[in-house]
Design a protein around this motif. Structure first.
Motif, short mmCIF file in Angstrom:
data_model
loop_
_atom_site.label_atom_id
_atom_site.label_comp_id
_atom_site.label_asym_id
_atom_site.label_seq_id
_atom_site.Cartn_x
_atom_site.Cartn_y
_atom_site.Cartn_z
N GLU A 95 0.86 -1.19 0.00
CA GLU A 95 0.00 0.00 0.00
C GLU A 95 0.89 1.24 0.00
OE1 GLU A 95 -3.40 -0.03 -0.08
OE2 GLU A 95 -3.20 -2.20 -0.30
N LYS A 96 0.39 2.34 -0.53
CA LYS A 96 1.13 3.61 -0.52
C LYS A 96 1.43 3.99 0.92
CE LYS A 96 2.42 7.62 -2.37
NZ LYS A 96 3.81 7.76 -2.57
N VAL A 97 2.69 4.26 1.21
CA VAL A 97 3.07 4.62 2.58
C VAL A 97 3.56 6.06 2.62
CG1 VAL A 97 3.63 2.28 3.32
CG2 VAL A 97 5.39 3.66 2.27
N ASP A 98 3.33 6.68 3.76
CA ASP A 98 3.77 8.05 3.98
C ASP A 98 5.07 7.98 4.77
OD1 ASP A 98 3.78 10.81 4.04
OD2 ASP A 98 2.49 10.93 5.81
N ILE A 99 6.18 8.22 4.09
CA ILE A 99 7.48 8.16 4.76
C ILE A 99 8.16 9.52 4.67
CG2 ILE A 99 7.89 5.68 4.56
CD1 ILE A 99 9.30 6.12 1.96
N THR A 100 9.00 9.80 5.64
CA THR A 100 9.69 11.09 5.71
C THR A 100 11.00 11.03 4.92
OG1 THR A 100 10.98 10.51 7.67
CG2 THR A 100 8.76 11.44 8.04
N ALA A 101 11.59 12.18 4.73
CA ALA A 101 12.90 12.24 4.07
C ALA A 101 13.93 11.46 4.87
CB ALA A 101 13.33 13.70 3.91
N ASP A 102 13.88 11.55 6.19
CA ASP A 102 14.81 10.79 7.03
C ASP A 102 14.61 9.29 6.83
OD1 ASP A 102 16.08 13.02 8.09
OD2 ASP A 102 14.81 13.08 9.87
N ASP A 103 13.35 8.85 6.71
CA ASP A 103 13.07 7.44 6.44
C ASP A 103 13.70 7.03 5.11
OD1 ASP A 103 11.47 7.16 8.74
OD2 ASP A 103 9.62 7.65 7.64
N CYS A 104 13.56 7.88 4.11
CA CYS A 104 14.08 7.56 2.78
C CYS A 104 15.59 7.48 2.77
CB CYS A 104 13.57 8.57 1.76
SG CYS A 104 11.79 8.41 1.48
N ILE A 105 16.25 8.36 3.52
CA ILE A 105 17.71 8.29 3.63
C ILE A 105 18.11 6.94 4.24
CG2 ILE A 105 19.71 9.19 4.89
CD1 ILE A 105 18.50 12.00 4.42
N LYS A 106 17.42 6.55 5.30
CA LYS A 106 17.73 5.27 5.95
C LYS A 106 17.47 4.09 5.00
CE LYS A 106 16.88 7.06 10.53
NZ LYS A 106 15.90 7.27 11.57
N ILE A 107 16.41 4.18 4.22
CA ILE A 107 16.10 3.12 3.26
C ILE A 107 17.22 3.02 2.23
CG2 ILE A 107 14.55 2.43 1.37
CD1 ILE A 107 12.27 3.76 3.11
N LEU A 108 17.64 4.15 1.67
CA LEU A 108 18.70 4.14 0.66
C LEU A 108 20.02 3.65 1.24
CD1 LEU A 108 17.83 7.46 -1.17
CD2 LEU A 108 17.73 5.16 -2.15
N GLN A 109 20.28 3.95 2.50
CA GLN A 109 21.52 3.51 3.12
C GLN A 109 21.49 2.03 3.49
OE1 GLN A 109 21.74 6.55 6.22
NE2 GLN A 109 23.51 7.42 5.18
N ASN A 110 20.35 1.55 3.98
CA ASN A 110 20.26 0.17 4.47
C ASN A 110 19.77 -0.82 3.42
OD1 ASN A 110 21.15 0.94 7.06
ND2 ASN A 110 19.10 1.63 7.56
N SER A 111 19.08 -0.33 2.41
CA SER A 111 18.59 -1.17 1.31
C SER A 111 18.90 -0.46 -0.02
CB SER A 111 17.08 -1.39 1.44
OG SER A 111 16.76 -2.04 2.64
N PRO A 112 20.19 -0.37 -0.36
CA PRO A 112 20.58 0.42 -1.54
C PRO A 112 19.99 -0.09 -2.85
CG PRO A 112 22.44 -0.86 -0.73
CD PRO A 112 21.34 -0.99 0.29
N GLU A 113 19.54 -1.33 -2.86
CA GLU A 113 18.92 -1.88 -4.07
C GLU A 113 17.60 -1.19 -4.39
OE1 GLU A 113 17.37 -4.14 -0.57
OE2 GLU A 113 19.36 -3.48 -1.18
N THR A 114 17.07 -0.42 -3.45
CA THR A 114 15.81 0.30 -3.70
C THR A 114 16.02 1.64 -4.42
OG1 THR A 114 15.83 1.36 -1.52
CG2 THR A 114 14.68 -0.78 -1.71
#
Length: 133
Positions: free
Chosen positions: A80-99
């Motif tokens: 489902e569409k999720v509401d994530i913050t810029a800080d969340d996105c930085i963490k996602i890119l750092q911890n799951s770079p394949e995204t």
């Protein structure tokens, strides 16, 4: 002055080596007439500050760089569409770079989003052995 070094004689490509588009884009960039620096996010960490600078130079939100349709993103956050913050996105890119949704090309001080490998041709002078045009 930004934290990402830019150089008029060098091209930097930030991509994910686990992504076929990223791998193919490397091939296009290697045809350029400038020196090349590649940063594979599956092997090299990009800092939060660097991600913020990249997004700013692309005039995008950091979350625009995250592929929310990637299986690993869906595994964590659901489909489902999720509401994530810029800080969340930085963490996602750092911890799951394949995204990382797209490759990023830095040519001199210009930042470009590369959605398909052939997009590189729009921004670089490509070495050519023959010209059929």
């Amino acid at each position: 002055m930004g934290v990402i070094a830019t150089n008029s004689n060098k091209i930097t490509l930030i991509y994910n080596g686990d992504n076929s588009i990223g791998k193919q884009t490397v091939g296009y960039v290697e045809s350029a007439s400038k020196d090349i620096l590649t940063k594979d996010t599956s092997k090299t960490k990009i800092t939060g500050t660097q991600w913020a600078e990249i997004a700013d130079n692309l005039q995008l939100s950091i979350c625009d760089l995250v592929d929310q349709n990637h299986p690993n993103f869906i595994k964590i956050y659901g489909d489902e569409k999720v509401d994530i913050t810029a800080d969340d996105c930085i963490k996602i890119l750092q911890n799951s770079p394949e995204t990382l949704a797209y490759a990023i090309l830095i040519n001199s001080n210009e930042f470009h989003l590369i959605k398909t490998p052939s997009d590189v041709e729009k921004y670089l002078e490509i070495k050519s052995n023959n010209s059929n045009q």
